[in-house]
Design a protein around this motif. Structure first.
Motif, PDB file in Angstrom:
ATOM      1  N   TYR A 119     -18.866  13.302   7.019  1.00 61.19           N
ATOM      2  CA  TYR A 119     -18.475  13.433   8.641  1.00 61.19           C
ATOM      3  C   TYR A 119     -17.372  14.341   8.696  1.00 61.19           C
ATOM      4  O   TYR A 119     -16.688  14.439   7.931  1.00 61.19           O
ATOM      5  CB  TYR A 119     -18.756  12.253   9.270  1.00 61.19           C
ATOM      6  N   PRO A 120     -16.884  14.693  10.581  1.00 57.04           N
ATOM      7  CA  PRO A 120     -16.182  15.676  10.545  1.00 57.04           C
ATOM      8  C   PRO A 120     -15.345  14.780  10.060  1.00 57.04           C
ATOM      9  O   PRO A 120     -14.166  16.183   9.510  1.00 57.04           O
ATOM     10  CB  PRO A 120     -16.107  15.775  12.389  1.00 57.04           C
ATOM     11  N   ALA A 121     -13.686  13.661  10.133  1.00 55.30           N
ATOM     12  CA  ALA A 121     -12.822  14.170  10.003  1.00 55.30           C
ATOM     13  C   ALA A 121     -13.036  13.845   8.664  1.00 55.30           C
ATOM     14  O   ALA A 121     -11.629  14.440   8.007  1.00 55.30           O
ATOM     15  CB  ALA A 121     -12.668  12.767  10.626  1.00 55.30           C
ATOM     16  N   SER A 140       1.176  -1.076   0.164  1.00 53.19           N
ATOM     17  CA  SER A 140       0.083   0.236   0.276  1.00 53.19           C
ATOM     18  C   SER A 140       0.968   1.160  -0.500  1.00 53.19           C
ATOM     19  O   SER A 140       1.860   1.299   0.730  1.00 53.19           O
ATOM     20  CB  SER A 140      -0.258  -0.184   1.243  1.00 53.19           C
ATOM     21  N   ARG A 141       0.169   2.648  -0.496  1.00 53.48           N
ATOM     22  CA  ARG A 141       0.605   3.417  -0.475  1.00 53.48           C
ATOM     23  C   ARG A 141       0.924   3.817   0.838  1.00 53.48           C
ATOM     24  O   ARG A 141       0.105   4.347   1.454  1.00 53.48           O
ATOM     25  CB  ARG A 141       0.474   4.515  -1.562  1.00 53.48           C
ATOM     26  N   PRO A 142       2.153   4.473   1.566  1.00 55.79           N
ATOM     27  CA  PRO A 142       2.120   5.056   2.458  1.00 55.79           C
ATOM     28  C   PRO A 142       0.882   6.152   2.852  1.00 55.79           C
ATOM     29  O   PRO A 142       1.410   7.084   2.287  1.00 55.79           O
ATOM     30  CB  PRO A 142       3.704   5.425   3.191  1.00 55.79           C
ATOM     31  N   GLY A 143       0.161   6.143   4.300  1.00 52.97           N
ATOM     32  CA  GLY A 143      -0.692   7.013   4.181  1.00 52.97           C
ATOM     33  C   GLY A 143      -1.962   6.950   3.292  1.00 52.97           C
ATOM     34  O   GLY A 143      -2.687   7.562   4.225  1.00 52.97           O
ATOM     35  N   SER A 144      -1.419   6.382   2.653  1.00 52.65           N
ATOM     36  CA  SER A 144      -3.074   5.918   1.951  1.00 52.65           C
ATOM     37  C   SER A 144      -4.113   5.598   2.007  1.00 52.65           C
ATOM     38  O   SER A 144      -4.536   4.845   3.480  1.00 52.65           O
ATOM     39  CB  SER A 144      -2.872   4.804   0.554  1.00 52.65           C
ATOM     40  N   ILE A 145      -5.104   6.254   2.319  1.00 53.12           N
ATOM     41  CA  ILE A 145      -6.867   5.771   3.262  1.00 53.12           C
ATOM     42  C   ILE A 145      -7.126   4.827   2.960  1.00 53.12           C
ATOM     43  O   ILE A 145      -7.556   3.982   4.072  1.00 53.12           O
ATOM     44  CB  ILE A 145      -8.020   7.008   3.394  1.00 53.12           C
ATOM     45  N   TYR A 146      -6.288   4.527   1.867  1.00 51.21           N
ATOM     46  CA  TYR A 146      -7.340   2.645   1.686  1.00 51.21           C
ATOM     47  C   TYR A 146      -5.532   1.872   1.714  1.00 51.21           C
ATOM     48  O   TYR A 146      -6.139   0.234   1.076  1.00 51.21           O
ATOM     49  CB  TYR A 146      -7.106   2.386  -0.155  1.00 51.21           C
ATOM     50  N   GLY A 151     -22.044  -2.543   8.132  1.00 50.48           N
ATOM     51  CA  GLY A 151     -22.141  -2.477   9.338  1.00 50.48           C
ATOM     52  C   GLY A 151     -20.363  -2.726  10.604  1.00 50.48           C
ATOM     53  O   GLY A 151     -20.903  -2.907  11.425  1.00 50.48           O
ATOM     54  N   THR A 152     -19.274  -1.760   9.745  1.00 50.85           N
ATOM     55  CA  THR A 152     -18.280  -1.713  10.305  1.00 50.85           C
ATOM     56  C   THR A 152     -17.996  -0.603  10.417  1.00 50.85           C
ATOM     57  O   THR A 152     -16.738  -0.772  10.269  1.00 50.85           O
ATOM     58  CB  THR A 152     -17.359  -3.413   9.529  1.00 50.85           C
ATOM     59  N   ILE A 153     -18.200   0.081  11.084  1.00 50.26           N
ATOM     60  CA  ILE A 153     -17.800   2.116  10.701  1.00 50.26           C
ATOM     61  C   ILE A 153     -16.911   1.927  11.761  1.00 50.26           C
ATOM     62  O   ILE A 153     -16.022   2.783  12.103  1.00 50.26           O
ATOM     63  CB  ILE A 153     -18.674   2.835  10.945  1.00 50.26           C
ATOM     64  N   ALA A 154     -16.305   0.877  12.779  1.00 54.90           N
ATOM     65  CA  ALA A 154     -14.870   0.764  13.584  1.00 54.90           C
ATOM     66  C   ALA A 154     -14.204  -0.005  13.035  1.00 54.90           C
ATOM     67  O   ALA A 154     -13.338   0.440  13.832  1.00 54.90           O
ATOM     68  CB  ALA A 154     -15.721   0.252  14.973  1.00 54.90           C
ATOM     69  N   ASP A 155     -14.757   0.075  11.547  1.00 59.90           N
ATOM     70  CA  ASP A 155     -13.423  -1.807  11.809  1.00 59.90           C
ATOM     71  C   ASP A 155     -12.675  -0.786  10.430  1.00 59.90           C
ATOM     72  O   ASP A 155     -12.923  -1.870   9.351  1.00 59.90           O
ATOM     73  CB  ASP A 155     -13.681  -3.074  11.470  1.00 59.90           C
ATOM     74  N   THR A 156     -12.938   0.195   9.499  1.00 65.09           N
ATOM     75  CA  THR A 156     -12.244   0.938   8.832  1.00 65.09           C
ATOM     76  C   THR A 156     -11.027   0.623   8.829  1.00 65.09           C
ATOM     77  O   THR A 156      -9.976   0.182   9.577  1.00 65.09           O
ATOM     78  CB  THR A 156     -12.545   2.318   8.332  1.00 65.09           C
ATOM     79  N   PRO A 157      -9.527   0.699   7.164  1.00 63.92           N
ATOM     80  CA  PRO A 157      -7.830   0.326   7.311  1.00 63.92           C
ATOM     81  C   PRO A 157      -7.369   1.893   8.212  1.00 63.92           C
ATOM     82  O   PRO A 157      -8.831   3.227   8.672  1.00 63.92           O
ATOM     83  CB  PRO A 157      -8.027   1.473   5.799  1.00 63.92           C
ATOM     84  N   ARG A 158      -6.617   1.650   8.418  1.00 59.31           N
ATOM     85  CA  ARG A 158      -5.783   2.973   9.304  1.00 59.31           C
ATOM     86  C   ARG A 158      -6.211   4.301   9.497  1.00 59.31           C
ATOM     87  O   ARG A 158      -5.757   4.851   9.927  1.00 59.31           O
ATOM     88  CB  ARG A 158      -4.185   2.245  10.192  1.00 59.31           C
ATOM     89  N   TRP A 166      -8.220   5.464   7.344  1.00 58.92           N
ATOM     90  CA  TRP A 166      -9.094   5.785   6.956  1.00 58.92           C
ATOM     91  C   TRP A 166      -9.765   6.828   7.608  1.00 58.92           C
ATOM     92  O   TRP A 166      -9.764   6.527   9.294  1.00 58.92           O
ATOM     93  CB  TRP A 166     -10.450   5.009   6.918  1.00 58.92           C
ATOM     94  N   PRO A 167     -10.245   8.034   7.305  1.00 58.68           N
ATOM     95  CA  PRO A 167     -11.303   9.803   8.510  1.00 58.68           C
ATOM     96  C   PRO A 167     -11.882   8.261   9.633  1.00 58.68           C
ATOM     97  O   PRO A 167     -12.477   8.185   8.625  1.00 58.68           O
ATOM     98  CB  PRO A 167     -12.049  10.310   7.427  1.00 58.68           C
TER      99      PRO A 167
END
Length: 545
Positions: free
Chosen positions: A415-417, A89-95, A436-443, A445-446
């Motif tokens: 949303y804010p972030a 992954s590209r460093p810092g990519s939200i994905y 239903g995984t709004i608490a399990d997004t990539p690191r 991710w906003p």
């Protein structure tokens, strides 16, 4: 390598991975593929890392997948399989995603099922990632929330990048069908065949399968709808942020696009590999990295068989799978994909001049929708609409014209972030709400706030998606009725809450449909040349206005 030799070579590995003497603390399913022991998590049974095809390694690299033979004993299914080989992954990519292991031995799938399921609708998810990255094991795709709505949820891996999508004259010569490329698509079809043959044992209904995906996963959904080899393997389709782009032809230059075989030959030369044997001898990870550095980008190939023609042509002919569809896109698609934008013009005057030169008679309509007094926003919106908005509306219009239930949406939630980062409604932003995984997004991710409003939107979207998979009608208790697109251009607007509306971005679809029609008639690609980099638009052709 013949099928028999592949089976023999895999025998020892298979026996080593299966044992009939496991601790009796997990649910066991006796499927035609073999017995498997999974994990019980409350009211769900979860089975991870189920192989659906033999490993495509060594001489089997760049061959069609071969079904996994039934295994003896009880196979443990408690851990996800390795992700298919892909670049980091590209460093810092939200994905950015963290994969525990990468391997060419990666053709596995995962199942979440209600403990008491029987004849349940099946939801098969195809991950995105530009056909280059991703995995069915990513936490954001956890199927538990949808399974608790009565679905049997399946996620899969499929070959990526050069290992999944390389076409080459030598590979075509090897093939009994005289074609090559599309190996990742053939993997997806093999996984769907596995589902058809085995999912009843897990409580699913093989006659009620919905195939769903986002971004490259949604492109894959369109490929599956177009491929005769996938016909009858699914009953409904969901395409989130799909893009109906110009597809390379296997052997001919069409629409200004290099033939897929020629691109493969050129890659081999760039890597110093004189033939396919030399490419097969390369380490998979090293080959993937070298191919990416050399500019290889994976796409399907129009080969007359797996993909008979351009997607846009097949849908025009009504040759696609006759299934209900749910499709849509996000308001801020390009905010997180700015690499898709052309270079910024010097100023508003340069922008307007370029648009007038590129779009000719359609320039006034283009500038009315994407004005010169807000160049950055106009460029973001124009690329979004030409790729994602046009595709979504074209899909629902095509299926609706055949009398099939077709539902359109716009995800326009902030949303804010996300908003603080300039990412309102960004590409893939709807995924944690659907799963239903709004608490399990990539690191990177906003972060989504743990608030009643965010949870309520997620509940509504998951309910709509589950209902569509169940019945072909996306309805949710206590939420607005989602009308079919055929009813006055109806769509669902997911903003702070779901809102039923009509007339999405009025005029957007007609404008881009006219542009694409003229370019197709003149044998010009209709993507990657949007806005200020558009070539001069050909004159109107028959049927284009």
């Amino acid at each position: 390598m013949t099928i028999l030799s592949r089976l023999a070579a895999f025998g020892a590995m298979l026996l080593g991975a299966v044992t009939p003497a496991l601790a009796a603390d997990g649910p066991v399913v006796h499927a035609p593929a073999g017995a498997v022991r999974g994990v019980a998590t409350g009211d769900l049974h979860v089975f991870r890392g189920l192989p659906y095809a033999l490993p495509p390694v060594g001489p089997a690299r760049w061959t069609a997948p071969v079904a996994m033979p039934p295994w003896p004993g009880v196979r443990p299914a408690t851990r996800f399989g390795a992700a298919c080989i892909q670049p980091p992954s590209r460093p810092g990519s939200i994905y950015a995603a963290d994969h525990a292991a990468l391997s060419e031995d990666c053709l596995t799938l995962n199942v979440w099922a209600p403990a008491a399921a029987g004849g349940a609708p099946v939801f098969v998810w195809i991950h995105g990632g530009s056909l280059t990255t991703g995995s069915g094991a990513e936490p954001m795709y956890d199927g538990a929330a949808l399974a608790r709505r009565g679905l049997v949820v399946v996620t899969m891996n499929y070959r990526l990048g050069v290992l999944g999508w390389l076409a080459h004259p030598e590979l075509s010569a090897e093939s009994p069908d005289a074609v090559s490329g599309n190996y990742g698509l053939l993997d997806q079809i093999a996984a769907l065949r596995w589902v058809k043959d085995n999912i009843a044992a897990f409580g699913g209904d093989p006659a009620n399968v919905t195939v769903a995906g986002e971004s490259a996963g949604a492109l894959s959904v369109m490929y599956l709808m177009a491929s005769p080899r996938a016909r009858g393997l699914f009953a409904k389709a969901i395409a989130q942020s799909a893009y109906m782009i110009t597809t390379p032809d296997l052997k001919r230059r069409r629409f200004g696009v290099e033939p897929a075989e020629a691109a493969g030959s050129r890659l081999g030369t760039a890597l110093g590999a004189g033939d396919i044997a030399a490419l097969r001898a390369m380490d998979g990870a090293a080959l993937t990295a070298a191919a990416q550095k050399a500019g290889f980008f994976p796409f399907g190939a129009v080969d007359g068989q797996v993909l008979p023609d351009q997607l846009v042509t097949l849908f025009d002919k009504g040759a696609q799978a006759p299934v209900p569809i749910l499709a849509g896109f996000n308001s801020g698609e390009i905010r997180s994909l700015r690499f898709l934008l052309p270079p910024a013009p010097a100023d508003a005057a340069a922008y307007e001049a370029a648009i007038r030169a590129g779009y000719g008679a359609l320039a006034p309509a283009f500038l009315a929708r994407y004005p010169a007094d807000a160049v950055d926003e106009s460029m973001l919106a124009a690329v979004r609409d030409a790729m994602y908005g046009w595709t979504a509306e074209r899909l629902v219009a095509a299926q609706g014209a055949r009398g099939l239930p077709s539902f359109l949406y716009l995800f326009d939630h902030g949303y804010p972030a996300a908003d603080a980062a300039g990412l309102h409604g960004f590409h893939a932003g709807e995924l944690p709400y659907v799963f239903g995984t709004i608490a399990d997004t990539p690191r990177y991710w906003p972060p989504i706030p743990d608030s009643a409003g965010e949870r309520a939107l997620s509940t509504a979207m998951a309910d709509y998606w589950a209902a569509f998979a169940r019945t072909g009608a996306p309805q949710a208790t206590g939420q607005p009725a989602w009308q079919p697109y055929a009813r006055d251009g109806a769509y669902m607007h997911f903003a702070d809450v779901p809102r039923a509306e009509t007339g999405l971005l009025s005029g957007m679809f007609a404008l881009h449909e006219a542009v694409v029609c003229r370019r197709r008639a003149a044998d010009i690609a209709w993507n990657w040349n949007i806005g200020i980099v558009a070539p001069p638009l050909p004159p109107a052709a028959a049927g284009c206005e």
